[in-house]
Design an enzyme around this catalytic site. Structure first.
Site, mmCIF file in Angstrom:
data_model
loop_
_atom_site.group_PDB
_atom_site.id
_atom_site.type_symbol
_atom_site.label_atom_id
_atom_site.label_comp_id
_atom_site.label_asym_id
_atom_site.label_seq_id
_atom_site.Cartn_x
_atom_site.Cartn_y
_atom_site.Cartn_z
ATOM 1 N N ARG A 176 0.920 -1.096 0.125
ATOM 2 C CA ARG A 176 0.030 0.005 0.076
ATOM 3 C C ARG A 176 0.790 1.046 0.228
ATOM 4 O O ARG A 176 0.551 2.279 0.554
ATOM 5 C CB ARG A 176 -1.248 -0.177 1.195
ATOM 6 C CG ARG A 176 -1.935 -1.271 1.110
ATOM 7 C CD ARG A 176 -2.914 -1.163 -0.141
ATOM 8 N NE ARG A 176 -3.891 -2.329 0.082
ATOM 9 C CZ ARG A 176 -3.580 -3.386 -0.546
ATOM 10 N NH1 ARG A 176 -2.406 -3.701 -1.293
ATOM 11 N NH2 ARG A 176 -4.516 -4.576 -0.540
ATOM 12 N N SER A 226 -12.167 -1.145 1.643
ATOM 13 C CA SER A 226 -11.418 -1.431 2.800
ATOM 14 C C SER A 226 -10.860 -0.288 3.438
ATOM 15 O O SER A 226 -10.066 0.324 2.983
ATOM 16 C CB SER A 226 -10.399 -2.545 2.536
ATOM 17 O OG SER A 226 -9.858 -3.061 3.708
ATOM 18 N N GLU A 296 -6.233 2.697 5.496
ATOM 19 C CA GLU A 296 -5.921 2.616 4.192
ATOM 20 C C GLU A 296 -6.587 3.746 2.934
ATOM 21 O O GLU A 296 -6.154 4.123 2.144
ATOM 22 C CB GLU A 296 -6.434 1.359 3.741
ATOM 23 C CG GLU A 296 -5.860 0.985 2.122
ATOM 24 C CD GLU A 296 -6.136 -0.704 2.236
ATOM 25 O OE1 GLU A 296 -6.953 -0.905 0.891
ATOM 26 O OE2 GLU A 296 -5.660 -1.399 2.650
#
Length: 303
Positions: A176, A226, A296
């Site tokens: 990420r 998410s 995230e």
């Protein structure tokens, strides 16, 4: 300078694209949340995109890249400055086993086009609800695959509007993360290297992953996908589930009963409801498991 002066300054540069003052960003985000942008710029070409970035840089105007709004929560007070939305930069080209996609193309669409051309390697992305630009910035991944497995290079703009072509190594792709996110670059396009596959095997894998996604994710409600990164040694959704937080939230926002890693806009939530629900989850997981959940999604804008 006022937003009306910004508009006038950009009119000669953005001739095919769109310029909108005080545009509600809830129309462009997957959560259906967010206040207005002072000036929303939707360029139609790479040249117009570069012109908008340069204009903001030269005139010291804050610039936010919205992408397709899938991984972002925009606060109720909206965004001051210029918001850049690259939805019109959505060309996808296939040349042999190489795929070229502009930043605004949806990664799901790139995956579909690749599958139709009997190319394998990008099936993992058939359910990722983001644009190529966003997928590059966060090295998006799912079901055992990620962008760094297939990327060749990306073309980006620096915040001053200079165009760079970055190789796979120069992109510094990790979990990420990327040099794009680190340096605040604006993705223009990406090139992927896939391989020829068997049509039946590709279609079967896409169908299986699509079923997994649709059966396990709350796609019937607006959400940012998410919300939290996977903490080392844990799964965020499992921690949240074990805290008994599913179905709980603030206002119209709620931790999904279907997948605890998702916070949904169940009933006309505000961004404030959504953010308060995120904070509640972080506090409860820290209290019960002593694990710090890291976001995230990006939270942007003003109260």
């Amino acid at each position: 300078m006022s937003k009306h002066q910004w508009l006038e300054g950009l009119l000669p540069e953005i001739t095919q694209g769109t310029l909108l003052i005080d545009e509600p960003l809830c129309k462009y985000t997957m959560t259906k949340l967010g206040g207005v942008a002072d000036l929303l710029v939707i360029p139609a070409t790479i040249e117009e995109t570069a012109a908008a970035v340069r204009y903001a840089y030269v005139n010291e105007i804050p610039l936010l890249l919205l992408g397709n709004g899938s991984n972002m929560v925009v606060k109720d007070g909206g965004v001051r400055g210029i918001v850049l939305h690259l939805a019109k930069l959505d060309a996808i080209q296939i040349n042999g086993t190489r795929v070229h996609a502009e930043a605004g193309a949806l990664i799901i669409d790139v995956s579909k086009r690749a599958a139709a051309a009997t190319l394998t390697g990008i099936e993992f992305a058939c359910g990722i609800p983001g644009s190529i630009g966003g997928a590059m910035a966060m090295n998006a991944g799912a079901y055992g695959g990620e962008i760094k497995d297939i990327i060749l290079q990306a073309t980006v703009l620096t915040n001053s509007g200079e165009q760079l072509v970055l190789s796979k190594e120069e992109l510094e792709l990790g979990y990420r993360q990327s040099i794009i996110a680190k340096e605040g670059y604006y993705v223009l396009s990406a090139d992927f290297q896939l391989v020829k596959g068997e049509q039946e095997a590709i279609d079967s894998k896409v169908a299986d992953l699509t079923f997994q996604r649709e059966s396990k994710q709350p796609l019937e409600y607006p959400s940012a996908g998410s919300v939290f990164k996977r903490p080392p040694g844990y799964f965020a959704g499992k921690l949240i589930q074990d805290c008994g937080l599913q179905g709980k939230g603030h206002g119209g926002a709620e931790v999904s009963l279907k997948h605890a890693g998702f916070i949904i806009n169940k009933n006309n939530a505000t961004a404030s409801d959504y953010i308060q629900t995120i904070e509640m989850v972080k506090v409860e997981v820290k209290k019960k498991f002593d694990v710090d959940l890291e976001l995230e999604v990006k939270i942007v804008g003003e109260e």
